[in-house]
Design an enzyme around this catalytic site. Sequence first.
Site, PDB file in Angstrom:
ATOM      1  CD  GLN A 114     -41.157 -10.230  -4.597  1.00 49.06           C
ATOM      2  OE1 GLN A 114     -42.274 -10.503  -4.483  1.00 49.06           O
ATOM      3  NE2 GLN A 114     -40.091 -11.292  -4.093  1.00 49.06           N
ATOM      4  N   GLY A 261     -38.167  17.243  16.191  1.00 47.00           N
ATOM      5  CA  GLY A 261     -38.416  16.189  15.105  1.00 47.00           C
ATOM      6  C   GLY A 261     -39.943  16.114  14.654  1.00 47.00           C
ATOM      7  CG  ASP A 361     -36.173   2.322  24.264  1.00 48.78           C
ATOM      8  OD1 ASP A 361     -36.477   1.448  24.906  1.00 48.78           O
ATOM      9  OD2 ASP A 361     -36.820   2.573  23.055  1.00 48.78           O
ATOM     10  CG  MET A1036     -50.566  -9.059  -7.424  1.00 47.51           C
ATOM     11  SD  MET A1036     -52.094  -9.392  -6.767  1.00 47.51           S
ATOM     12  CE  MET A1036     -52.119 -11.075  -7.317  1.00 47.51           C
ATOM     13  CD  GLU A1259     -52.580 -18.743  -2.731  1.00 48.49           C
ATOM     14  OE1 GLU A1259     -53.779 -18.390  -2.289  1.00 48.49           O
ATOM     15  OE2 GLU A1259     -52.808 -19.707  -3.495  1.00 48.49           O
TER      16      GLU A1259
HETATM   17  C1  LIG Z   1     -42.075   5.617  14.451  1.00 48.66           C
HETATM   18  C2  LIG Z   1     -41.614   6.088  15.633  1.00 48.66           C
HETATM   19  C3  LIG Z   1     -40.992   4.811  16.475  1.00 48.66           C
HETATM   20  C4  LIG Z   1     -40.656   5.385  17.643  1.00 48.66           C
HETATM   21  N1  LIG Z   1     -39.762   4.345  18.588  1.00 48.66           N
HETATM   22  C5  LIG Z   1     -39.363   4.813  19.734  1.00 48.66           C
HETATM   23  C6  LIG Z   1     -38.850   3.783  20.474  1.00 48.66           C
HETATM   24  O1  LIG Z   1     -38.570   2.575  20.174  1.00 48.66           O
HETATM   25  N2  LIG Z   1     -38.310   4.336  21.724  1.00 48.66           N
HETATM   26  C7  LIG Z   1     -38.698   5.488  22.147  1.00 48.66           C
HETATM   27  O2  LIG Z   1     -38.213   5.759  23.267  1.00 48.66           O
HETATM   28  N3  LIG Z   1     -39.181   6.393  21.448  1.00 48.66           N
HETATM   29  C8  LIG Z   1     -39.586   5.932  20.147  1.00 48.66           C
HETATM   30  N4  LIG Z   1     -40.333   7.101  19.475  1.00 48.66           N
HETATM   31  C9  LIG Z   1     -40.634   8.337  20.026  1.00 48.66           C
HETATM   32  C10 LIG Z   1     -39.438   9.325  19.563  1.00 48.66           C
HETATM   33  O3  LIG Z   1     -38.406   8.826  20.014  1.00 48.66           O
HETATM   34  C11 LIG Z   1     -40.021  10.835  20.186  1.00 48.66           C
HETATM   35  O4  LIG Z   1     -41.357  11.179  19.431  1.00 48.66           O
HETATM   36  C12 LIG Z   1     -39.042  11.631  19.813  1.00 48.66           C
HETATM   37  O5  LIG Z   1     -37.652  11.568  20.519  1.00 48.66           O
HETATM   38  C13 LIG Z   1     -39.566  13.090  20.160  1.00 48.66           C
HETATM   39  O6  LIG Z   1     -38.624  13.977  19.843  1.00 48.66           O
HETATM   40  P1  LIG Z   1     -39.240  15.118  18.675  1.00 48.66           P
HETATM   41  O7  LIG Z   1     -38.152  15.968  18.510  1.00 48.66           O
HETATM   42  O8  LIG Z   1     -39.596  14.574  17.680  1.00 48.66           O
HETATM   43  O9  LIG Z   1     -40.234  15.875  19.547  1.00 48.66           O
HETATM   44  P2  LIG Z   1     -41.429  16.758  18.981  1.00 48.66           P
HETATM   45  O10 LIG Z   1     -42.583  15.914  18.486  1.00 48.66           O
HETATM   46  O11 LIG Z   1     -40.804  17.678  17.942  1.00 48.66           O
HETATM   47  O12 LIG Z   1     -41.906  17.305  20.453  1.00 48.66           O
HETATM   48  C14 LIG Z   1     -42.416  16.433  21.444  1.00 48.66           C
HETATM   49  C15 LIG Z   1     -42.818  17.277  22.655  1.00 48.66           C
HETATM   50  O13 LIG Z   1     -41.505  17.813  23.326  1.00 48.66           O
HETATM   51  C16 LIG Z   1     -41.519  19.026  23.662  1.00 48.66           C
HETATM   52  N5  LIG Z   1     -40.270  19.552  23.382  1.00 48.66           N
HETATM   53  C17 LIG Z   1     -39.197  19.269  22.416  1.00 48.66           C
HETATM   54  N6  LIG Z   1     -38.240  19.876  22.837  1.00 48.66           N
HETATM   55  C18 LIG Z   1     -38.133  20.417  23.955  1.00 48.66           C
HETATM   56  C19 LIG Z   1     -37.460  21.039  24.472  1.00 48.66           C
HETATM   57  N7  LIG Z   1     -36.177  21.337  24.293  1.00 48.66           N
HETATM   58  N8  LIG Z   1     -37.759  21.701  25.781  1.00 48.66           N
HETATM   59  C20 LIG Z   1     -39.157  21.790  26.320  1.00 48.66           C
HETATM   60  N9  LIG Z   1     -39.925  21.008  25.400  1.00 48.66           N
HETATM   61  C21 LIG Z   1     -39.628  20.260  24.353  1.00 48.66           C
HETATM   62  C22 LIG Z   1     -42.515  19.496  22.571  1.00 48.66           C
HETATM   63  O14 LIG Z   1     -43.227  20.709  23.323  1.00 48.66           O
HETATM   64  C23 LIG Z   1     -43.505  18.539  22.381  1.00 48.66           C
HETATM   65  O15 LIG Z   1     -44.506  18.608  23.346  1.00 48.66           O
HETATM   66  C24 LIG Z   1     -40.892   6.694  18.266  1.00 48.66           C
HETATM   67  C25 LIG Z   1     -41.517   7.609  17.466  1.00 48.66           C
HETATM   68  C26 LIG Z   1     -41.964   7.354  15.979  1.00 48.66           C
HETATM   69  C27 LIG Z   1     -42.754   8.206  15.377  1.00 48.66           C
HETATM   70  S1  FES Z   2     -41.681  -4.942  -2.991  1.00 49.92           S
HETATM   71 FE1  FES Z   2     -41.539  -4.355  -1.087  1.00 49.92          FE
HETATM   72  S2  FES Z   2     -43.309  -3.953  -0.593  1.00 49.92           S
HETATM   73 FE2  FES Z   2     -43.669  -4.843  -2.349  1.00 49.92          FE
END
Ligand SMILES: Cc1cc2nc3c(=O)[nH]c(=O)nc-3n(C[C@H](O)[C@H](O)[C@H](O)COP(=O)(O)OP(=O)(O)OC[C@H]3O[C@@H](n4cnc5c(N)ncnc54)[C@H](O)[C@@H]3O)c2cc1C
Ligand code: FES
Length: 1327
Positions: A114, A261, A361, A1036, A1259
């Site tokens: 849309q 990540g 989790d 829109m 609406e």
């Molecule tokens: C939109 C969104 C939704 C999410 N929903 C959930 C959810 O529903 N449930 C849930 O549990 N989580 C959720 N998360 C959190 C997500 O799971 C964690 O942010 C993620 O697992 C962190 O992993 P990363 O590799 O991205 O960490 P990074 O951001 O890369 O690092 C995170 C931290 O971990 C440390 N670290 C990483 N690896 C190591 C290692 N090997 N040894 C020592 N330290 C380390 C780093 O130093 C840093 O401090 C969500 C995140 C986002 C953005």
């Molecule tokens: S079509 Fe998905 S946000 Fe507008």
Amino acid sequence: MSEERDKLCFFVNGKKVTESHADPETVLLSYLRERLRLPGTKSGCGGGGCGACTVMVSRYQPATRTVVHHSANACLLPVCQLHGAAVTTVEGIGSTRTRIHPVQERIAKAHGSQCGFCTPGMVMSMYTLLRNKPQPRLEDVTQALAGNLCRCTGYRPIVDGCRTFCQEAACCPDDACGSCCMNGEDGPEEPEEPELFDEEEFLPLDPTQELIFPPELILEAKASPKTLTFRGERVTWVSPASLEELVQLRSSNPEAPLVMGNTHIGPEMKFKGVLHPLIISPARVAELFEVAQTSQGVWIGAGCSLFEVGSVLEKLLPSYPEEKTELFRALIQQLRSLGNQQIRNVATLGGNIMSAYPNSDLNPVLAAGRSRLSVISDGGRREVPLDRDFFVSFGKTALQPEEIVLSVLIPFSRKWEFVQAFRQAPRKDGSFATVTTGMRVLFSEGSRVVQDLSVYFGGMGPTTVSAAETCAAIITRPWDEETLGRAYDVLLDELVLPPSAPGGKVEFRRSLTLSFLFKFYLEVLQKLREMGVVTGEVQEAIQPLPRELQRNLQEFQHVSRNQSDWDPVGRPIMHCSAISQATGEAVYCDDIPKTDGELFLVPVTSSRAHAKITGVDVSEALKLPGVFDVVTARDIPGKKVREAYGYTEELFAESEVSCIGQILCAVVADSRAHAKRGAAAVKIGYEDLPDPVFTIEDAIARSSFFEPRRDIQRGRLTEAFQTADRLFEGEIRMGGQEHFYMETQSMLVVPVGEQAELNVYVSTQSPTTAQEVISETLDIPSNRVVCHVKRIGGAFGGKLTKTAILVSITSVAAWKTNRAVRCILERGDDMLITGGRHPVLAKYKVGFMRDGRIVAADVQYFMNGGNTVDESTLVAEKVLLNLDAAYNIPNLRGSCSICRTNLPSNTAFRGFGIPQCLLVVENMVNDVAMALGRPADQIREINMYRGPSVTHYKLEFDPENLHRCWEECMLKSDYRARRAAVDQFNKRNRWKKRGVAIIPVKHGIGFSEPFLNQAGALVHVYKDGSVLVLHGGTEMGQGLHTKMQQVASRELHIPSSKIYISETSTNTVPNTVPTAASFGTDANGIAVKNACQVLYQRLEPFRRKDPKGSWESWVKAAVFDQVSLSATGFYRGPEYYMDWDKKEGHPYPYFLYGVCCCEVEVEVLTGDSRTVRTDIVVDVGRSLNPSVDVGQIEGAFLQGVGLYTMEELKFSPSGLLYTRGPSQYKIPAVCDLPLRLNVYLLADSYNPHAIYSSKGIGEPTLFLGSSVFFAIKEAVVAARSESGLVGPFQLDTPSTPERTCLACASPFIQKIPTSKPGSFKPWALNI
Ligand SMILES: Cc1cc2nc3c(=O)[nH]c(=O)nc-3n(C[C@H](O)[C@H](O)[C@H](O)COP(=O)(O)OP(=O)(O)OC[C@H]3O[C@@H](n4cnc5c(N)ncnc54)[C@H](O)[C@@H]3O)c2cc1C
Ligand code: FES
Ligand code: FES
């Protein structure tokens, strides 16, 4: 460390990108959009929560010699992480210039686009799925799309377009729908019925056409890695090549994060402004990705993504007996709903553990399952148990700062050992849990005596917590109700949350701990029975809510047989820019290329709700790199305020602030990042003023209202109340709603350079309003300001007055600096600053007879207007105009007061007060039904308008089509049989309840102010026969341009392909009115028709002269004959009005009617629910375009479901909006789509008041989303009756799982002690 830096190399859409100055703070999204000029990938939130920025990332894995593709959020991917990867964006898979990709084609042609802002993200999520699985299951599709939000479509058409790739079984499981949809009269596919799209014409999916993975990257991946260093303005990124190097680096820089990540660190840097001068990226250290099976279990590398963890565990399941994989299965289950696909693809196991989220989790399950970590540092390796001592405090673990997690042991379970995980979240997918748990029990062999037990919770404090005392109370005892009964009390004492605990929901969270323990008890009991340890009848385990989507049905009428093939009116024509939207070529405001010297503007907002401004110090900001200037009220050459409805609103607060989020000044800089840093560096001095007003109750107590306060009445209330058989007084509170248009407020103001001319590109529903306020603000005539709106990425009422203020501020900056200035609000600022739908508190008194007739009702509405009046008084009027809803209540009185509070000002939102008004009335009708002990549908039917009728403001109308919709909905939904089936279901199930509700809507269309009933159009026919249509409405997503093309096509007798609509602009059609009130097509359609008729007439002599000629030949002849082929068209509507002194009027030309029946299933112990079926019948007159109209109906319906059941704004006690992004504010996602959604457009309906007998539809059906709320309320009634509670009760909206669960009043809820209101400061205000 040396100052060397490496070149970053990766591929984008098959082309090599080499960056010599890669900045670790740059994420892929801005790199793509700003550096590579690939604006197809959109920014919706910047924090991984909306999916608009989805791209595919591919890497070569030397170990398996395969290329692995995954979807990812470009907004969280640091470019530096992409060395050696290949990125594919929406531009890389297809384009209108070459060949569009089948995914792009199918989403577009199935009407899944849309406003189109979400579409590239949707396309890329689906594309990635198909690269990995060319014939997915429907469940794969919904999983893949779970992280992509769409605010327009309601998801059904997107899923339907994508499901054409599935090889699915055509039949539905009969459990959810009651009867098989594939046979009998219920069957959806009557071959002769028209369909919204034709699958036959779709391009086949041909995997050989996809881009190949760059061979250069394969060679590079095979070569031995070397350390990489990238240096940016403030941050250095080091990616070591070996474990030794990583360990050394970490030990010398223990404070530097390990970025994997980036899903934790990224949002921290972006939203909290945390700066890490050094980032270590261990992504190329092979040891972190190893998987090893041992006799104890499986060791999974800490660097594995959560998706990989799930895949590894799933692959291992068949290799081991079930009894050994209890923990594996609990983790797999938890991983399915953790975050979303894009997050799970990049977030790592180690990152999740080490982020130590209080509501992680995984951690409770890993801890309960006795996991261990293998960690390494320069001191050596050691194993650390992940137990109750591991999580020390918020975000902190027991590991030393220099320690690195290498891998995680997922232990095997033993015979007689069971592990389970449960979670409850505000939304089923893509949402952090409110409470999450892992539980493990071990029994003495062959007995029900508990030998060992561990229970951990997330969401119950600052860390993952162990319920050790509860476990101790159960260990050595038999697994039975008596033991558990005692354990609940221990658990309640053990896990106490203070009443003002961060996150709120205290009672709910506490009850969830009990509920989860009970669910675990039942699950385990079931297993013990299966193993022969427990005999006899046992309570059944609680099954999850149903989730299989079924076939949907959209029924509409054929066009007449006599209609010419080229005439598109009445046909399901695809949105005219759907393909460009799906290929990423559609241009939104922020996609316009940067001009030379362009500046970016970021507003500075108040951090106090009510205070005097004692000083504004911009000196530090001006010293920062890239900051160009700070714009304040003193720079405004013209009017410093906007005037509206007798009140004024300052563009910049000068001496006093009246809410958090009010704009004080704005910083302009050479880039977004610099402007943002500049804004953060502006220091504001405040002196707090006493007693800010936040809640409606505060405002009532302090008489803080905006005038006028309207009321309306018909009949004699006092007498009627006296003669009524029964009286009932009730109250309901309705939360506000954030527009959450996917494209945030966006504008670009470009000074032309002479005579004070400005070109303004702005995402607004009202270019004329923008033009007017800019000219007033700058004190220049309107003829110097040209506002252009090409398309808007969603608006819903939110891009009108608020945009006008922002665009005036941006124009002041452009004026002052004489440079182009762009302002694109970040999601958090947008949510903070721009307000939304008004929250309401309503009190009513209703008098009714024993037979169900309502004879009198008196309703008082109080709306939270916020700190400025905006359009609130008009909203209040709409509330009162719709007070009668669908009912002929002979004695009716209503009043509506707008509370003036110290919160951000609320504004127009789809429905403009009517969704609030009608909810209260329908809730009152429900209370009458409950008081009488009768089904609510009967009370609705008894009281509905019938025969020639008159509204409470004396407008005559015929409600016949309301009844036709009602009866057809009853019939199509099989309401009576389903109601009986629901009763049966409820008798059979103690912990799950169903509810079914049928709700009507009568909605006046159009504006009640006469001057708004006008529209203009300008149509040019060019010499080659192509036609350019311009009109005053903005596109829109609602398909207005598509409908206008259809109108022009019919009037000019040419196919739509010859007609183009390029934009809406104030220099082509002047003095336009806002595109709002569902009136865009009605008004602009007539203006376009008018202009086209003029042109058609002008061509008449040429047609007559050359009857066998073509359109092109007539046009050419006319041009050579000096005939003007440009014409304006105009619509001057009747004088609709409302006289508030006399309380009568004719505010609407006509009503739109609709009825919706919904059935839901509710889990009593968690408050979770799922809509199992929805049937909607709507009278749209003769639809101009059934696909657009069905799209509006479904999209509005789901937005209504969000409003009434999910979307919850939370404010702190000091008036700060907590919910400033998709992570905290949950709009419906794919997981909220009804399992079966049928839409029927009422046949044989004609409307003499609008073009071609159609009706405006934008609406009204939003209110039909309330049928989900009323169905939930019915289910709650059934749950309450199990606890002996009957009769009316108050359930406020949104009926979130928390409210639903508390209202169900299960024995667990009744165990939770409640804190006396007033005895503590709650975490959030009930505004
Ligand atoms: C939109 C969104 C939704 C999410 N929903 C959930 C959810 O529903 N449930 C849930 O549990 N989580 C959720 N998360 C959190 C997500 O799971 C964690 O942010 C993620 O697992 C962190 O992993 P990363 O590799 O991205 O960490 P990074 O951001 O890369 O690092 C995170 C931290 O971990 C440390 N670290 C990483 N690896 C190591 C290692 N090997 N040894 C020592 N330290 C380390 C780093 O130093 C840093 O401090 C969500 C995140 C986002 C953005
Ligand atoms: S079509 Fe998905 S946000 Fe507008
Ligand atoms: S912009 Fe990336 S997920 Fe929203």
